[in-house]
Write a protein that holds these residues in place. Structure first.
Motif, PDB file in Angstrom:
ATOM      1  N   LEU A 242       0.863  -1.181   0.000  1.00  0.00           N
ATOM      2  CA  LEU A 242       0.000   0.000   0.000  1.00  0.00           C
ATOM      3  C   LEU A 242       0.897   1.226   0.000  1.00  0.00           C
ATOM      4  O   LEU A 242       1.970   1.224   0.608  1.00  0.00           O
ATOM      5  CB  LEU A 242      -0.891   0.002   1.232  1.00  0.00           C
ATOM      6  N   LEU A 243       0.438   2.276  -0.668  1.00  0.00           N
ATOM      7  CA  LEU A 243       1.273   3.475  -0.810  1.00  0.00           C
ATOM      8  C   LEU A 243       0.847   4.539   0.184  1.00  0.00           C
ATOM      9  O   LEU A 243      -0.346   4.806   0.354  1.00  0.00           O
ATOM     10  CB  LEU A 243       1.159   4.013  -2.234  1.00  0.00           C
ATOM     11  N   GLU A 244       1.850   5.148   0.804  1.00  0.00           N
ATOM     12  CA  GLU A 244       1.583   6.214   1.769  1.00  0.00           C
ATOM     13  C   GLU A 244       2.168   7.518   1.229  1.00  0.00           C
ATOM     14  O   GLU A 244       3.379   7.590   0.981  1.00  0.00           O
ATOM     15  CB  GLU A 244       2.265   5.851   3.094  1.00  0.00           C
ATOM     16  N   PRO A 245       1.324   8.532   0.989  1.00  0.00           N
ATOM     17  CA  PRO A 245       1.872   9.795   0.491  1.00  0.00           C
ATOM     18  C   PRO A 245       2.643  10.529   1.583  1.00  0.00           C
ATOM     19  O   PRO A 245       2.157  10.640   2.713  1.00  0.00           O
ATOM     20  CB  PRO A 245       0.620  10.591   0.086  1.00  0.00           C
ATOM     21  N   VAL A 246       3.850  11.016   1.246  1.00  0.00           N
ATOM     22  CA  VAL A 246       4.644  11.788   2.224  1.00  0.00           C
ATOM     23  C   VAL A 246       5.177  13.055   1.555  1.00  0.00           C
ATOM     24  O   VAL A 246       5.288  13.125   0.329  1.00  0.00           O
ATOM     25  CB  VAL A 246       5.842  10.974   2.791  1.00  0.00           C
ATOM     26  N   ASN A 247       5.515  14.033   2.372  1.00  0.00           N
ATOM     27  CA  ASN A 247       6.114  15.262   1.851  1.00  0.00           C
ATOM     28  C   ASN A 247       7.609  15.076   1.658  1.00  0.00           C
ATOM     29  O   ASN A 247       8.226  14.206   2.281  1.00  0.00           O
ATOM     30  CB  ASN A 247       5.871  16.428   2.806  1.00  0.00           C
ATOM     31  N   THR A 248       8.184  15.935   0.818  1.00  0.00           N
ATOM     32  CA  THR A 248       9.619  15.888   0.552  1.00  0.00           C
ATOM     33  C   THR A 248      10.412  15.956   1.857  1.00  0.00           C
ATOM     34  O   THR A 248      11.438  15.285   2.004  1.00  0.00           O
ATOM     35  CB  THR A 248      10.013  17.075  -0.361  1.00  0.00           C
ATOM     36  N   SER A 249       9.928  16.761   2.797  1.00  0.00           N
ATOM     37  CA  SER A 249      10.663  16.925   4.065  1.00  0.00           C
ATOM     38  C   SER A 249      10.754  15.601   4.838  1.00  0.00           C
ATOM     39  O   SER A 249      11.656  15.410   5.642  1.00  0.00           O
ATOM     40  CB  SER A 249       9.977  17.980   4.939  1.00  0.00           C
ATOM     41  N   GLU A 250       9.821  14.679   4.572  1.00  0.00           N
ATOM     42  CA  GLU A 250       9.854  13.375   5.262  1.00  0.00           C
ATOM     43  C   GLU A 250      10.689  12.347   4.493  1.00  0.00           C
ATOM     44  O   GLU A 250      10.827  11.215   4.926  1.00  0.00           O
ATOM     45  CB  GLU A 250       8.427  12.814   5.400  1.00  0.00           C
ATOM     46  N   TYR A 251      11.178  12.754   3.334  1.00  0.00           N
ATOM     47  CA  TYR A 251      11.955  11.825   2.500  1.00  0.00           C
ATOM     48  C   TYR A 251      13.198  12.560   1.987  1.00  0.00           C
ATOM     49  O   TYR A 251      13.326  12.850   0.791  1.00  0.00           O
ATOM     50  CB  TYR A 251      11.094  11.333   1.324  1.00  0.00           C
ATOM     51  N   PRO A 252      14.123  12.917   2.900  1.00  0.00           N
ATOM     52  CA  PRO A 252      15.262  13.758   2.504  1.00  0.00           C
ATOM     53  C   PRO A 252      16.221  13.027   1.558  1.00  0.00           C
ATOM     54  O   PRO A 252      16.453  11.824   1.708  1.00  0.00           O
ATOM     55  CB  PRO A 252      15.943  14.079   3.837  1.00  0.00           C
ATOM     56  N   THR A 253      16.725  13.754   0.567  1.00  0.00           N
ATOM     57  CA  THR A 253      17.707  13.219  -0.383  1.00  0.00           C
ATOM     58  C   THR A 253      18.866  14.222  -0.474  1.00  0.00           C
ATOM     59  O   THR A 253      18.668  15.411  -0.185  1.00  0.00           O
ATOM     60  CB  THR A 253      17.089  13.043  -1.790  1.00  0.00           C
ATOM     61  N   PRO A 254      20.068  13.773  -0.875  1.00  0.00           N
ATOM     62  CA  PRO A 254      21.198  14.708  -0.977  1.00  0.00           C
ATOM     63  C   PRO A 254      20.914  15.889  -1.911  1.00  0.00           C
ATOM     64  O   PRO A 254      21.292  17.019  -1.620  1.00  0.00           O
ATOM     65  CB  PRO A 254      22.333  13.835  -1.519  1.00  0.00           C
ATOM     66  N   ALA A 255      20.230  15.645  -3.039  1.00  0.00           N
ATOM     67  CA  ALA A 255      19.964  16.729  -3.996  1.00  0.00           C
ATOM     68  C   ALA A 255      18.573  17.304  -3.781  1.00  0.00           C
ATOM     69  O   ALA A 255      17.615  16.558  -3.581  1.00  0.00           O
ATOM     70  CB  ALA A 255      20.079  16.202  -5.428  1.00  0.00           C
ATOM     71  N   ARG A 256      18.478  18.644  -3.836  1.00  0.00           N
ATOM     72  CA  ARG A 256      17.150  19.278  -3.832  1.00  0.00           C
ATOM     73  C   ARG A 256      16.533  19.113  -5.211  1.00  0.00           C
ATOM     74  O   ARG A 256      17.218  19.191  -6.219  1.00  0.00           O
ATOM     75  CB  ARG A 256      17.283  20.772  -3.527  1.00  0.00           C
ATOM     76  N   ARG A 257      15.224  18.895  -5.241  1.00  0.00           N
ATOM     77  CA  ARG A 257      14.535  18.710  -6.514  1.00  0.00           C
ATOM     78  C   ARG A 257      13.430  19.756  -6.665  1.00  0.00           C
ATOM     79  O   ARG A 257      12.858  20.189  -5.669  1.00  0.00           O
ATOM     80  CB  ARG A 257      13.919  17.308  -6.575  1.00  0.00           C
ATOM     81  N   PRO A 258      13.108  20.133  -7.914  1.00  0.00           N
ATOM     82  CA  PRO A 258      12.047  21.140  -8.104  1.00  0.00           C
ATOM     83  C   PRO A 258      10.685  20.599  -7.665  1.00  0.00           C
ATOM     84  O   PRO A 258      10.383  19.433  -7.889  1.00  0.00           O
ATOM     85  CB  PRO A 258      12.085  21.411  -9.618  1.00  0.00           C
ATOM     86  N   TYR A 259       9.875  21.458  -7.048  1.00  0.00           N
ATOM     87  CA  TYR A 259       8.543  21.035  -6.626  1.00  0.00           C
ATOM     88  C   TYR A 259       7.584  20.918  -7.811  1.00  0.00           C
ATOM     89  O   TYR A 259       6.715  20.071  -7.822  1.00  0.00           O
ATOM     90  CB  TYR A 259       7.962  22.020  -5.595  1.00  0.00           C
ATOM     91  N   TYR A 260       7.763  21.801  -8.798  1.00  0.00           N
ATOM     92  CA  TYR A 260       6.836  21.813  -9.942  1.00  0.00           C
ATOM     93  C   TYR A 260       7.656  21.973 -11.216  1.00  0.00           C
ATOM     94  O   TYR A 260       8.152  23.060 -11.488  1.00  0.00           O
ATOM     95  CB  TYR A 260       5.845  22.969  -9.794  1.00  0.00           C
ATOM     96  N   SER A 261       7.828  20.884 -11.956  1.00  0.00           N
ATOM     97  CA  SER A 261       8.697  20.979 -13.142  1.00  0.00           C
ATOM     98  C   SER A 261       7.967  20.509 -14.395  1.00  0.00           C
ATOM     99  O   SER A 261       8.549  19.833 -15.244  1.00  0.00           O
ATOM    100  CB  SER A 261       9.985  20.190 -12.923  1.00  0.00           C
ATOM    101  N   VAL A 262       6.690  20.879 -14.498  1.00  0.00           N
ATOM    102  CA  VAL A 262       5.942  20.544 -15.709  1.00  0.00           C
ATOM    103  C   VAL A 262       6.473  21.416 -16.858  1.00  0.00           C
ATOM    104  O   VAL A 262       6.687  22.612 -16.678  1.00  0.00           O
ATOM    105  CB  VAL A 262       4.427  20.792 -15.504  1.00  0.00           C
TER     106      VAL A 262
END
Ligand SMILES: NC(=O)c1ccc[n+]([C@@H]2O[C@H](COP(=O)([O-])OP(=O)(O)OC[C@H]3O[C@@H](n4cnc5c(N)ncnc54)[C@H](OP(=O)(O)O)[C@@H]3O)[C@@H](O)[C@H]2O)c1
Length: 294
Positions: A242-262
């Protein structure tokens, strides 16, 4: 009928393999990867291109490890910036056109509306900066005989990508956390490959185009769709994670990624006469292809 000779660099990557699977009639394509042609070595690139004399070079070679790039800046720039300069210099010397692939990560994701090809770039991380620097090299050395095609969230039945990672993890786990506040467009590598092949036949086109599938999604939407389509195709069982939606802040990664890149694809669809495909429909096609390769 004369055939157009095309050199594809990065030929064993996800895009390179998809180009090979979709090559149209009327083109003679030669595929090389880093073992046969390392694009960071100017002399090797000049020698190879001078000998083959392609009319078109498609650069599918890249340093694509977004998080690793944060601690490996020199390597990312060597491939994504110096490598493009090398290809552009060799293309100019041999009167070849260069079709180069770039990324939505050249944008910072704060625009709140789809990015037009001429929107100012403002990358958040090393990978995006190195790709933006590569675009600049191309404009410097080969402005009139090159096309930059920016794409995003690329996946296919081959190579490593989000779809395949999700299918694997969903089969193994009971629950999976997926980021829901980064929005973009999942894009089949088949869409990008078909676009590049059309561009190979259109020497009058130059500049920047944006190429993704149609529609908008968060990573969570994409994962949920993969779960549904995976189950329909018989790859996943109903008891998949089952999938649980989380915010970026709860899933930190070394690189910052754009929030909206359409990306805004209007000019591509108009100039090339392309009928857009919605990402969800293309996902179904690609999952079916993956299922039949298993
Ligand atoms: N994947 C995405 O989600 C995404 C999103 C936006 C834009 N893009 C862009 O789309 C393009 C294609 O991406 P992809 O997913 O096909 O990437 P990929 O699967 O990582 O393929 C890149 C290929 O380039 C090769 N390569 C690396 N360094 C090289 C060098 N010095 N000389 C020659 N070849 C070299 C890689 O070889 P090794 O594997 O041996 O390193 C790999 O085969 C790239 O320009 C990428 O920036 C991708």
């Amino acid at each position: 009928m004369s055939t157009t000779k095309v050199l594809v660099t990065g030929g064993q990557g996800q895009l390179g393999v998809t180009l090979r699977q979709t090559v149209p009639e009327g083109l003679e394509a030669v595929y090389v990867d880093v073992d046969a042609l390392d694009i960071t070595r100017l002399e090797a690139v000049e020698e190879f291109v001078g000998r083959l004399k392609p009319e078109v070079i498609i650069n599918a070679a890249a340093y694509t490890a977004v998080d690793k790039a944060e601690s490996d800046e020199a390597a990312a720039y060597r491939v994504n910036c110096t490598g493009i300069a090398n290809l552009a210099i060799a293309a100019a010397a041999n009167k070849a056109r260069l079709l180069h692939v770039s990324t939505d990560f050249v944008f910072d994701g704060t625009a709140g509306r789809p990015y037009l090809p001429d929107a100012p770039v403002s990358p958040l991380g090393v990978y995006g900066r190195s790709k933006a620097a590569g675009e600049q090299e191309l404009r410097k050395y080969l402005p009139d005989h090159s096309v930059i095609v920016r794409t995003a969230w690329l996946y296919s039945a081959v190579g490593g990508n989000f779809m395949k990672t999700m299918l694997k993890l969903m089969a193994e786990r009971e629950q999976l956390r997926v980021v829901c506040d980064q929005v973009g467009t999942p894009t089949g590598a088949n869409t990008l490959a078909q676009t590049l092949w059309i561009l190979a036949f259109r020497p009058e086109l130059t500049g920047i185009y944006h190429c993704t599938d149609a529609g908008v999604a968060s990573w969570y939407d994409f994962a949920q769709a993969i779960r549904e389509e995976g189950e329909t195709a018989g790859i996943l069982s109903p008891s998949a994670a089952l999938l649980e939606p989380v915010n970026t802040s709860e899933y930190p990664t070394p690189a910052r990624r754009p929030y909206y890149s359409v990306l805004d694809k209007t000019s591509l669809w108009r100039d090339l006469g392309i009928t857009p495909i919605h990402w969800r429909r293309n996902l179904r096609n690609i999952i079916a292809e993956y299922r039949s390769s298993m």
